[in-house]
Motif scaffolding. Structure first.
Motif, PDB file in Angstrom:
ATOM      1  N   LEU A 156      40.309  47.732  23.163  1.00 12.69           N
ATOM      2  CA  LEU A 156      39.359  48.718  23.484  1.00 12.69           C
ATOM      3  C   LEU A 156      39.290  49.357  22.148  1.00 12.69           C
ATOM      4  O   LEU A 156      40.343  49.710  21.617  1.00 12.69           O
ATOM      5  N   PRO A 157      38.252  50.229  21.796  1.00 12.52           N
ATOM      6  CA  PRO A 157      38.243  51.053  20.526  1.00 12.52           C
ATOM      7  C   PRO A 157      39.099  52.278  21.227  1.00 12.52           C
ATOM      8  O   PRO A 157      39.205  52.837  22.327  1.00 12.52           O
ATOM      9  N   GLY A 158      39.676  53.046  20.037  1.00  8.34           N
ATOM     10  CA  GLY A 158      40.148  54.339  20.217  1.00  8.34           C
ATOM     11  C   GLY A 158      41.707  54.080  20.794  1.00  8.34           C
ATOM     12  O   GLY A 158      42.450  55.062  21.329  1.00  8.34           O
ATOM     13  N   ILE A 159      42.290  52.744  20.785  1.00  6.78           N
ATOM     14  CA  ILE A 159      43.657  52.735  21.536  1.00  6.78           C
ATOM     15  C   ILE A 159      44.797  53.019  20.311  1.00  6.78           C
ATOM     16  O   ILE A 159      44.550  52.209  19.290  1.00  6.78           O
ATOM     17  N   GLY A 160      45.615  53.904  20.291  1.00  5.71           N
ATOM     18  CA  GLY A 160      46.505  54.303  19.517  1.00  5.71           C
ATOM     19  C   GLY A 160      46.163  55.098  18.069  1.00  5.71           C
ATOM     20  O   GLY A 160      46.776  56.015  17.798  1.00  5.71           O
ATOM     21  N   ILE A 161      44.987  54.526  17.703  1.00  4.55           N
ATOM     22  CA  ILE A 161      44.314  55.396  16.461  1.00  4.55           C
ATOM     23  C   ILE A 161      42.686  55.258  16.937  1.00  4.55           C
ATOM     24  O   ILE A 161      42.434  54.539  17.650  1.00  4.55           O
ATOM     25  N   ASN A 162      42.159  56.417  15.953  1.00  4.49           N
ATOM     26  CA  ASN A 162      40.947  56.482  16.358  1.00  4.49           C
ATOM     27  C   ASN A 162      39.950  55.279  15.565  1.00  4.49           C
ATOM     28  O   ASN A 162      39.039  55.875  14.591  1.00  4.49           O
ATOM     29  N   GLY A 163      40.030  54.223  16.069  1.00  3.82           N
ATOM     30  CA  GLY A 163      39.125  53.147  15.318  1.00  3.82           C
ATOM     31  C   GLY A 163      38.162  52.718  16.293  1.00  3.82           C
ATOM     32  O   GLY A 163      38.189  52.998  17.470  1.00  3.82           O
TER      33      GLY A 163
ATOM     34  N   ILE B 220      42.227  56.460   8.018  1.00  3.74           N
ATOM     35  CA  ILE B 220      43.193  56.436   6.816  1.00  3.74           C
ATOM     36  C   ILE B 220      44.471  55.928   7.209  1.00  3.74           C
ATOM     37  O   ILE B 220      45.110  56.132   7.857  1.00  3.74           O
ATOM     38  N   ASN B 221      44.967  55.132   6.244  1.00  2.00           N
ATOM     39  CA  ASN B 221      46.309  54.794   6.239  1.00  2.00           C
ATOM     40  C   ASN B 221      46.726  53.844   7.366  1.00  2.00           C
ATOM     41  O   ASN B 221      47.898  53.662   7.519  1.00  2.00           O
ATOM     42  N   GLN B 222      45.616  53.605   8.124  1.00  2.00           N
ATOM     43  CA  GLN B 222      45.937  52.526   9.238  1.00  2.00           C
ATOM     44  C   GLN B 222      44.799  51.473   9.331  1.00  2.00           C
ATOM     45  O   GLN B 222      44.137  51.388  10.069  1.00  2.00           O
ATOM     46  N   HIS B 223      45.223  50.372   8.684  1.00  2.00           N
ATOM     47  CA  HIS B 223      44.357  49.077   8.551  1.00  2.00           C
ATOM     48  C   HIS B 223      44.745  48.490   9.993  1.00  2.00           C
ATOM     49  O   HIS B 223      45.620  48.271  10.471  1.00  2.00           O
TER      50      HIS B 223
END
Length: 231
Positions: A138-145, A114-117
């Motif tokens: 890598l996945p999950g860096i900074g945001i849970n994406g 949400i709100n972090q494309h």
């Protein structure tokens, strides 16, 4: 004169896709690097048979998205970012020359946070002097994406063009797209830029089937008549 772009394709277990991507690179005049993520001997043999010299092996650290992200992180320092470049998945097939005139980056917008494309590394094309060296894929860096979610930080620094998406073969539609014969299409203003086979590496444990392979080859032949042999 337009500069020839270099695209890095991350491969895992579909040597048949190597040949398709390589043929498209010759038609569309871009330099293709095959990145063999896991030292798959069949992929290496396919590159040798096709005399593909632009070949890199990565270590396949982790699984699924982690492995993908690690492969991109490993090759990032090798890329000459003063020239146009990009990343594609092994099951993404570019159909048109891509000219970055008014934009710096072309990709598919990831909207699962949400709100972090962020940018999708399966089709991420960069204009020369677009610097991604500070990104951790890598996945999950900074945001849970997912893979490449750390690109959310740099979007504000560049002009990004988002691809439009649609699905071909919707007659096969069901609740789990990974188990269908559907193929995703990436467009810009009704011009097809690329096809995405979807689940080419069989990560969702669906069956790779000749029907879907022929659907892809037929679509490619619609664009480039007679260039691809339907099985």
């Amino acid at each position: 004169m337009k500069k020839q772009p270099t695209y890095y394709s991350i491969h895992y277990n579909r040597p048949d896709f190597v040949e398709i991507q390589y043929k498209l690179s010759q038609i569309l005049d871009y330099k293709l690097f095959i990145v063999n993520n896991g030292e798959n001997k069949l992929i290496k043999k396919k590159c040798r048979d096709l005399r593909i010299n632009n070949y890199i092996e990565t270590k396949n650290v982790g699984t699924l998205s982690h492995s993908h992200g690690n492969a991109i992180n490993e090759i990032l320092p090798l890329i000459d970012m003063s020239q146009p470049y990009g990343f594609i998945d092994h099951d993404v097939f570019i159909l048109s020359k891509i000219y970055m005139i008014n934009n710096d980056i072309l990709s598919w917008k990831q909207e699962n946070v949400i709100n972090q494309h962020y940018l999708w590394p399966g089709l991420l094309i960069c204009k020369e002097n677009t610097n991604l060296l500070g990104v951790n894929f890598l996945p999950g860096i900074g945001i849970n994406g997912d893979t490449g979610c750390d690109t959310y930080r740099i979007i504000k620094n560049y002009k990004v063009k988002w691809l439009e998406t649609s699905i071909d073969n919707t007659a096969y539609m069901n609740k789990n797209i990974q188990h269908t014969n559907e193929i995703m299409r990436f467009d810009i203003r009704n011009t097809i830029v690329a096809y995405h086979y979807i689940n080419g590496s069989n990560w969702a444990k669906s069956s790779t089937n000749s029907t879907k392979n022929n659907i892809l080859l037929t679509l490619l032949n619609d664009k480039f008549p007679g260039m691809f042999k339907v099985l």
